[in-house]
Design a protein around this motif. Structure first.
Motif, PDB file in Angstrom:
ATOM      1  N   GLY A 147       0.959 -46.900  15.067  1.00 32.42           N
ATOM      2  CA  GLY A 147      -0.097 -47.711  15.429  1.00 32.42           C
ATOM      3  C   GLY A 147       0.216 -48.931  16.005  1.00 32.42           C
ATOM      4  N   TYR A 148      -0.534 -49.389  16.995  1.00 35.42           N
ATOM      5  CA  TYR A 148      -0.376 -50.657  17.672  1.00 35.42           C
ATOM      6  C   TYR A 148      -1.649 -50.830  18.450  1.00 35.42           C
ATOM      7  CZ  TYR A 148       2.639 -54.444  19.714  1.00 35.42           C
ATOM      8  OH  TYR A 148       3.119 -55.510  20.054  1.00 35.42           O
ATOM      9  N   VAL A 149      -2.177 -52.072  18.052  1.00 35.60           N
ATOM     10  CA  VAL A 149      -3.634 -52.525  18.772  1.00 35.60           C
ATOM     11  C   VAL A 149      -3.343 -54.005  19.248  1.00 35.60           C
ATOM     12  CG1 VAL A 149      -5.962 -52.716  18.585  1.00 35.60           C
ATOM     13  CG2 VAL A 149      -4.855 -50.577  17.666  1.00 35.60           C
ATOM     14  N   ILE A 150      -3.865 -54.146  20.254  1.00 36.58           N
ATOM     15  CA  ILE A 150      -3.870 -55.647  20.984  1.00 36.58           C
ATOM     16  C   ILE A 150      -5.364 -55.866  21.066  1.00 36.58           C
ATOM     17  CG2 ILE A 150      -3.225 -57.076  22.609  1.00 36.58           C
ATOM     18  CD1 ILE A 150      -0.982 -55.052  23.823  1.00 36.58           C
ATOM     19  N   LEU A 151      -5.640 -56.910  20.087  1.00 34.62           N
ATOM     20  CA  LEU A 151      -6.993 -57.483  20.329  1.00 34.62           C
ATOM     21  C   LEU A 151      -7.030 -58.804  21.131  1.00 34.62           C
ATOM     22  CD1 LEU A 151      -7.877 -56.932  16.483  1.00 34.62           C
ATOM     23  CD2 LEU A 151      -8.519 -55.556  18.566  1.00 34.62           C
ATOM     24  N   GLY A 152      -7.974 -58.825  22.340  1.00 30.09           N
ATOM     25  CA  GLY A 152      -7.814 -60.178  22.877  1.00 30.09           C
ATOM     26  C   GLY A 152      -9.149 -60.980  22.414  1.00 30.09           C
ATOM     27  N   GLY A 179     -15.105 -67.584  14.300  1.00 33.71           N
ATOM     28  CA  GLY A 179     -15.855 -67.872  15.771  1.00 33.71           C
ATOM     29  C   GLY A 179     -15.148 -67.353  16.977  1.00 33.71           C
ATOM     30  N   PHE A 180     -14.067 -66.367  16.668  1.00 36.68           N
ATOM     31  CA  PHE A 180     -13.703 -65.586  17.824  1.00 36.68           C
ATOM     32  C   PHE A 180     -14.128 -64.378  18.138  1.00 36.68           C
ATOM     33  CE2 PHE A 180     -10.225 -68.242  16.315  1.00 36.68           C
ATOM     34  CZ  PHE A 180      -9.728 -68.667  17.356  1.00 36.68           C
ATOM     35  N   GLY A 181     -14.608 -64.113  19.371  1.00 35.47           N
ATOM     36  CA  GLY A 181     -14.927 -62.675  19.590  1.00 35.47           C
ATOM     37  C   GLY A 181     -14.072 -61.813  20.056  1.00 35.47           C
TER      38      GLY A 181
END
Length: 128
Positions: free
Chosen positions: A51-56, A28-30
């Motif tokens: 590698g480093y990714v931030i997902l909001g 349920g998260f976008g």
């Protein structure tokens, strides 16, 4: 602790990012934002890093509940989830604990909403 963490043995960085997005969506998260920190640091500072990714991530229903209770809480949204390659080559996913991040706001109703999101994000991390 201010994050929920999980090591992802045997999973590549790219597979971990894809899996994290999938599980967030299924829960349920976008994903409203995606910041490739590795790429940004290379472009801005000419430094190499793993590698480093931030997902909001955002659950619209829960975000709306929080905004109704505290209109300025948007400054603390969305909930960040990171996928990173550690120096030892392992891949790890971490999600913010919304209860920890909302402690600065004195509003018991907001804390209840944060508690629900805490459970949801903890479940996401476990499912990855």
């Amino acid at each position: 602790m201010y994050t929920f963490d999980k090591q992802l043995p045997g999973m590549t960085f790219d597979a971990a990012v894809a899996r994290t997005k999938q599980v967030l969506g299924d829960s349920g998260f976008g994903v409203l934002t995606e910041i490739d920190v590795q790429k940004t640091m290379k472009a801005k500072l000419d430094v190499d890093m793993p590698g480093y990714v931030i997902l909001g991530a955002c659950n619209p229903k829960m975000a709306f509940e929080a905004l109704k209770l505290e209109p300025r809480v948007g400054a603390m949204l969305p909930c960040n989830v990171i996928v990173r390659e550690r120096e030892d080559g392992a891949v790890e996913v971490s999600a913010i604990d919304p209860v920890a991040s909302m402690q600065a706001i004195e509003n018991d109703q907001l804390h209840a909403v944060a508690g629900k999101v805490q459970t949801m994000l903890s479940d996401v991390v476990k499912a990855i």
